[in-house]
Design a protein around this motif. Structure first.
Motif: not given
Length: 335
Positions: A118-119, A199-200, A202, A205, A210
């Protein structure tokens, strides 16, 4: 023995005493000295003088004390080998609970895949992207590394600032070089101009905080051929490979006595081309290795030795704010 009158250079006298104290066979020590150009008779005389010196005898007592500790570490190494510890494990989309139980608290490295899908960085990051969006931002990099074998330990001597575009020009023009590199010990994430890069990214999880604040991560960027010499970090690290490929080699923390430590966290051994004549104990070290592709992560446990070489233009990000009670575990220097 009056060291001032010894014809042997100080660095060789230190090497001689260190290897004898470590228990390296005298014939092996003698062979290395002779191969380095020392007269065979002089080598024998120096070895005898060192062995009879009161300072060396005190050193030998300390070495024996640590020898017991090393023996315990050897037992741990053998037990780990029986448990599959001679291979660097690769896991896909691992659950946080298993990551912490087996790897973080188990003090095991692991390559993680499927954790960066998701990056946005995986599709955005490139030299043209950096130049177009951030070319005017001043960045801190390390330069003149080739001329200084101690560049990794003495980074303050090599710090330089330049526009990001100028650094990217150097990266683009280089074929293979280790002379310049944007390394973790910089404050580039703190620069307002580069903050959009975060912002690029993640945070994996359930594993990494985070928040992704500037002091929670580092950025590495450089051309093919950049090398991070064999060393260890004093805390746990998670490295994510974004652009290009990297070759990594790791040696367990509990095999410290086989890597010839230097300046505390560095090693005398060139893990890319080990000299087993100068560093014979490294032949007994457990070396795990992998090639990281874009999207791969590698967990580097605190104290584990690692050597890294970029196989092409490379960009990586490291994290150290793990979601564990009490925060990251730190290795404190004894003195």
């Amino acid at each position: 023995m009056n060291e001032d009158k010894s014809p042997l250079r100080p660095e060789w006298r230190q090497w001689l005493a260190e290897n004898l104290a470590l228990g390296v066979e005298q014939e092996d020590v003698h062979r290395v000295l002779v191969a380095a150009g020392v007269d065979p008779a002089l080598a024998r005389a120096e070895m005898a003088a060192v062995a009879g010196h009161p300072y060396f005898k005190a050193c030998l007592q300390v070495a024996r004390h640590f020898g017991w500790m090393e023996s315990l570490m050897d037992v741990y190494s053998e037990l780990r080998a029986q448990d599959g510890g001679r291979e660097l494990e690769v896991r896909e989309r691992i659950a946080p609970e298993e990551f912490f139980q087996r790897y973080y608290f188990g003090h095991r490295p692991v390559v993680l895949r499927g954790m960066m899908e998701d990056w946005p960085a995986l599709t955005r990051w490139s030299l043209p992207y950096f130049r177009e969006r951030f070319g005017q931002v001043e960045v801190e990099v390390m330069v003149g590394r080739d001329a200084d074998p101690e560049h990794a330990a003495l980074q303050d001597r090599h710090r330089a600032r330049m526009p990001f575009a100028a650094f990217l020009d150097k990266v683009e023009a280089a074929e293979q070089t280790n002379d310049f590199y944007m390394v973790p010990r910089n404050d580039n994430w703190r620069r307002d101009g580069l903050s959009p890069l975060r912002e690029d990214l993640r945070a994996p999880r359930g594993i990494i905080d985070p928040g992704l604040l500037p002091d929670m991560m580092t950025l590495l960027l450089g051309p093919a051929g950049t090398v991070t010499p064999l060393h260890h970090d004093n805390m746990n690290i998670l490295l994510g490979q974004v652009l290009g490929r990297k070759h990594v080699r790791l040696v367990p923390s509990f095999e410290r006595h086989r890597v010839y430590p230097h300046r505390g966290t560095f090693s005398h051994v060139d893990a890319g081309k080990p000299d087993l004549v100068a560093h014979p104990l490294f032949a007994e070290a457990t070396v795990l290795e992998a090639v990281l592709e874009p999207g791969d992560m590698v967990f580097l446990p605190v104290g584990w030795w690692h050597w890294v070489k970029a196989l092409g233009v490379s960009a990586s990000v490291t994290f150290h704010h793990f979601l564990v009670p009490g925060g990251n575990t730190h290795l404190e220097a004894p003195f």
